[in-house]
Design an enzyme around this catalytic site. Structure first.
Site, PDB file in Angstrom:
ATOM      1  N   TYR A 136      56.091  50.837   0.980  1.00 31.24           N
ATOM      2  CA  TYR A 136      56.585  50.628   2.346  1.00 31.24           C
ATOM      3  C   TYR A 136      56.728  49.140   2.639  1.00 31.24           C
ATOM      4  O   TYR A 136      57.730  48.694   3.210  1.00 31.24           O
ATOM      5  CB  TYR A 136      55.614  51.285   3.330  1.00 31.24           C
ATOM      6  CG  TYR A 136      55.967  51.116   4.778  1.00 31.24           C
ATOM      7  CD1 TYR A 136      56.896  51.959   5.386  1.00 31.24           C
ATOM      8  CD2 TYR A 136      55.364  50.135   5.561  1.00 31.24           C
ATOM      9  CE1 TYR A 136      57.216  51.820   6.730  1.00 31.24           C
ATOM     10  CE2 TYR A 136      55.680  49.986   6.896  1.00 31.24           C
ATOM     11  CZ  TYR A 136      56.603  50.831   7.477  1.00 31.24           C
ATOM     12  OH  TYR A 136      56.924  50.689   8.812  1.00 31.24           O
ATOM     13  N   LYS A 140      60.165  46.987   3.633  1.00 32.00           N
ATOM     14  CA  LYS A 140      60.281  46.308   4.924  1.00 32.00           C
ATOM     15  C   LYS A 140      60.508  44.808   4.753  1.00 32.00           C
ATOM     16  O   LYS A 140      61.275  44.194   5.502  1.00 32.00           O
ATOM     17  CB  LYS A 140      59.029  46.572   5.766  1.00 32.00           C
ATOM     18  CG  LYS A 140      58.953  47.972   6.345  1.00 32.00           C
ATOM     19  CD  LYS A 140      60.030  48.191   7.406  1.00 32.00           C
ATOM     20  CE  LYS A 140      59.862  49.492   8.149  1.00 32.00           C
ATOM     21  NZ  LYS A 140      60.881  49.685   9.195  1.00 32.00           N
ATOM     22  N   ILE A 166      50.985  50.105  16.331  1.00 30.49           N
ATOM     23  CA  ILE A 166      51.590  50.671  17.540  1.00 30.49           C
ATOM     24  C   ILE A 166      50.985  52.044  17.829  1.00 30.49           C
ATOM     25  O   ILE A 166      50.731  52.822  16.916  1.00 30.49           O
ATOM     26  CB  ILE A 166      53.110  50.843  17.357  1.00 30.49           C
ATOM     27  CG1 ILE A 166      53.736  49.600  16.720  1.00 30.49           C
ATOM     28  CG2 ILE A 166      53.786  51.166  18.677  1.00 30.49           C
ATOM     29  CD1 ILE A 166      55.111  49.873  16.104  1.00 30.49           C
TER      30      ILE A 166
END
EC number: 1.1.1.271
Length: 321
Positions: A136, A140, A166
């Site tokens: 990941y 990114k 988040i």
């Protein structure tokens, strides 16, 4: 008239963006929130069809294959390949369709595992990421590389934001893939509601790992407000960290205490140290953000967790789990 396409628009951040935009009702902007039902963004033709249909001038790119620590650890190849496809399809199609601006969402997990703290925007590529989620993370990171390449070759202002952890309403509470706060909310709700024959004082809530790792969290509504500001006002291809202040960093155990308090849970909290902790800390500096918005007030953790728990209880039947 700006036409703003939000990819991943039905998820955690997309729903927060939608709520803020609904309140603001901007007269010079039209927003479309695209979910997985609107297009499979791993497919180039489907991505092109979405852009041709909506004709965006601006894009907020949230779509990604995402998951918590344990899901990442077991599926690094899938996270790498799927996110590379999604990101390349979105950025190249945005360019081909003449989009003026793209704001992509990265993550603090992209930073080097071995680094000095606090981390800042200049340190993204200074070393390999933590091995638990390298698939990941590298996918990114390459968004930042692509943004610079589109700027160098075509002058595009395609940029990225780097939020800390988040959470908020409309999160993914599936225990197989959830991040730490929605995962705790899911398990605490189960413990409180399903074992009614056990006195609450005898109930035990398990915190995965030692409880000692430090994290900064950002409430999804705060992030939505800041991303809208970036879309309208931030004119650099360099990434910008959207994170709560360093003094708001908390331990995972403190998060568990806040979740327990939100549920009025009076049982015991215990740590299962056989579970992995992941990175011990990922402290990020928001100095760049503060240079633009010195007075922005982040929602405090307890208030945000209380609101998130309230939403989950009230929307239990349709919550993703």
């Amino acid at each position: 008239m700006k036409k703003v396409l939000v990819t991943g628009g039905t998820g955690l951040v997309g729903k927060a963006l939608e709520a803020v935009i609904k309140e603001q009702s901007p007269e010079d902007e039209q927003w479309f929130f695209a979910g997985s039902k609107d297009a499979d963004l791993t497919n180039l033709a489907a991505t092109q069809a979405l852009f041709a249909r909506e004709k965006p001038t601006h894009v907020i790119h949230l779509a990604a294959m995402v998951g918590g620590l344990f899901h990442n650890m077991n599926n690094n190849l899938d996270f790498l390949r799927n996110n590379l496809l999604i990101n390349d399809n979105v950025l190249q199609t945005a360019h081909e369709q003449g989009c003026v601006k793209v704001v992509s969402c990265l993550s603090t997990c992209i930073f080097p595992d071995k680094t000095s703290y606090p981390i800042d925007e200049t340190m993204v590529h200074n070393g390999p990421p933590h091995p638990s989620n390298y698939g990941y993370s590298y996918a990114k990171r390459l968004i930042d590389v692509q943004n610079h390449a589109y700027h160098d070759k075509y002058g595009r202002v395609y940029t990225s934001v780097i939020p800390c952890n988040i959470f908020g309403p409309h999160d993914n509470y599936n225990p197989e893939v959830s991040h730490v706060i929605p995962g705790m909310i899911y398990r605490m709700h189960q413990l409180v509601t399903e074992k009614t024959d056990v006195p609450e004082n005898d109930k035990v809530f398990t915190v995965f790992g030692s409880g000692m790792p430090l994290r900064q969290f950002v409430y999804s509504r705060d992030l939505a407000e800041l991303m809208i500001w970036v879309l309208r006002n931030y004119e650099s291809v360099e990434p910008i960290i959207l994170s709560a202040d360093e003094v708001q960093e908390v331990t995972i155990f403190e998060v568990a205490q806040a979740v327990a308090k939100a549920f009025n849970f009076n049982g015991r909290l215990v740590c299962d140290t056989s579970k992995s902790d992941g990175q011990y800390k990922k402290t990020a500096s928001n100095a760049k953000l503060r240079s633009f918005l010195p007075d922005y007030a982040f929602t405090d953790l307890e208030t945000a967790i209380n609101a998130s728990v309230k939403w989950y209880i009230e929307n239990y039947d349709q919550a993703r789990k």
